[in-house]
Design an enzyme around this catalytic site. Structure first.
Site, PDB file in Angstrom:
ATOM      1  N   SER A  68      42.191  35.646  33.141  1.00 36.21           N
ATOM      2  CA  SER A  68      43.294  34.826  33.643  1.00 36.21           C
ATOM      3  C   SER A  68      44.596  35.626  33.636  1.00 36.21           C
ATOM      4  CB  SER A  68      43.435  33.581  32.761  1.00 36.21           C
ATOM      5  OG  SER A  68      44.572  32.823  33.132  1.00 36.21           O
ATOM      6  N   CYS A 100      51.820  38.891  35.754  1.00 36.82           N
ATOM      7  CA  CYS A 100      50.967  39.079  36.928  1.00 36.82           C
ATOM      8  C   CYS A 100      50.928  37.828  37.792  1.00 36.82           C
ATOM      9  CB  CYS A 100      49.575  39.510  36.489  1.00 36.82           C
ATOM     10  SG  CYS A 100      49.594  41.131  35.693  1.00 36.82           S
ATOM     11  N   HIS A 142      49.309  46.530  34.004  1.00 34.68           N
ATOM     12  CA  HIS A 142      48.215  45.578  33.817  1.00 34.68           C
ATOM     13  C   HIS A 142      47.179  45.835  34.912  1.00 34.68           C
ATOM     14  CE1 HIS A 142      50.479  42.364  31.253  1.00 34.68           C
ATOM     15  NE2 HIS A 142      50.712  43.595  30.834  1.00 34.68           N
ATOM     16  N   CYS A 146      48.294  36.941  33.257  1.00 31.01           N
ATOM     17  CA  CYS A 146      49.445  36.630  32.400  1.00 31.01           C
ATOM     18  C   CYS A 146      50.612  36.168  33.281  1.00 31.01           C
ATOM     19  CB  CYS A 146      49.826  37.864  31.571  1.00 31.01           C
ATOM     20  SG  CYS A 146      50.608  39.172  32.556  1.00 31.01           S
ATOM     21  N   GLU A 200      46.136  43.882  37.214  1.00 36.38           N
ATOM     22  CA  GLU A 200      46.598  43.363  38.505  1.00 36.38           C
ATOM     23  C   GLU A 200      47.699  44.243  39.099  1.00 36.38           C
ATOM     24  OE1 GLU A 200      46.283  41.792  35.644  1.00 36.38           O
ATOM     25  OE2 GLU A 200      45.724  39.689  35.882  1.00 36.38           O
TER      26      GLU A 200
HETATM   27 ZN   LIG Z   1      49.238  40.761  33.457  1.00 37.43          ZN
END
Ligand SMILES: [Zn+2]
Length: 150
Positions: free
Chosen positions: A81, A86, A56, A83, A58
Site C-alpha cells: 500500500s 507516494c 521509494h 505511503c 513508486e
Molecule cells: Zn512511498
C-alpha cells in the site's frame, strides 16, 4: 485490463522488491504501466542502498519512466500500500489506477486515493504479505525508520 494483467504487473513489482532485498534494502517494488499495458518504468525502494529516504519503489519507477505527456491512463503497481508521499505522487500527476500487492503490513493512503477518483485494486497477495512480514520481523528498526515512526 483485467485481474490477469494486474497479477502480471504485480510480478514485475515483486521482482523489483526481491532485487532490493538481495541488495540488502527494503523489499518494496513498483512499476508504472502505460495505458497500452507496456511497462514505462520500474524500480524499488533504495533508502539503504542510496542512503536516500526519498527513493521509494513508486518514486523509483516513476522517475525511471521519464517524462510522460499524460498519466491519466497509467497504472502504478506496487507490492505494498502506497505511503502518503507516494499517494501524493499519484494524485499530483493524475495516475489513474493503483494496483496494490498487499495492505496487511502497512495501510497507506489508498483509501484517500479511492475517495478522490483513483481506481484502486487491492490484490491481497499472500506472497507479498509474507515477504514484507519477514522483512519487518528481521529489521524492525529499518522498517520504522522507513515509515517515519519511532
Ligand atoms: Zn512511498
Amino acid at each position: 485490463m483485467s485481474e490477469v494483467d494486474y497479477r502480471r504487473w504485480l510480478e514485475i513489482a515483486v521482482a523489483e522488491a526481491e532485487a532490493g532485498r538481495a541488495e540488502g534494502g527494503i523489499p518494496i517494488g513498483a512499476a508504472l504501466i502505460g495505458a497500452d499495458g507496456q511497462v514505462l518504468g520500474r524500480g524499488h525502494n533504495r533508502r539503504v542502498q542510496d542512503d536516500d529516504p526519498s527513493v521509494h519503489g513508486e518514486t523509483a519507477a516513476f522517475r525511471n519512466a521519464g517524462r510522460q505527456r499524460s498519466y491519466a491512463g497509467t497504472t502504478m503497481v506496487t507490492t505494498l500500500s502506497p505511503c502518503w508521499y507516494c499517494s501524493g505522487l499519484v494524485r499530483q500527476f493524475g495516475i489513474g489506477r493503483v494496483v496494490i500487492g498487499e495492505a496487511r503490513n502497512f495501510h497507506g493512503g489508498h483509501d484517500w486515493l479511492a475517495e478522490n477518483g483513483v481506481e484502486v485494486v487491492l490484490l491481497d497477495d499472500p506472497g507479498c504479505a509474507r515477504m514484507m512480514a519477514e522483512f519487518i520481523e528481521a529489521n524492525p528498526q529499518l522498517w520504522y525508520e522507513d515509515i517515519g515512526q519511532d
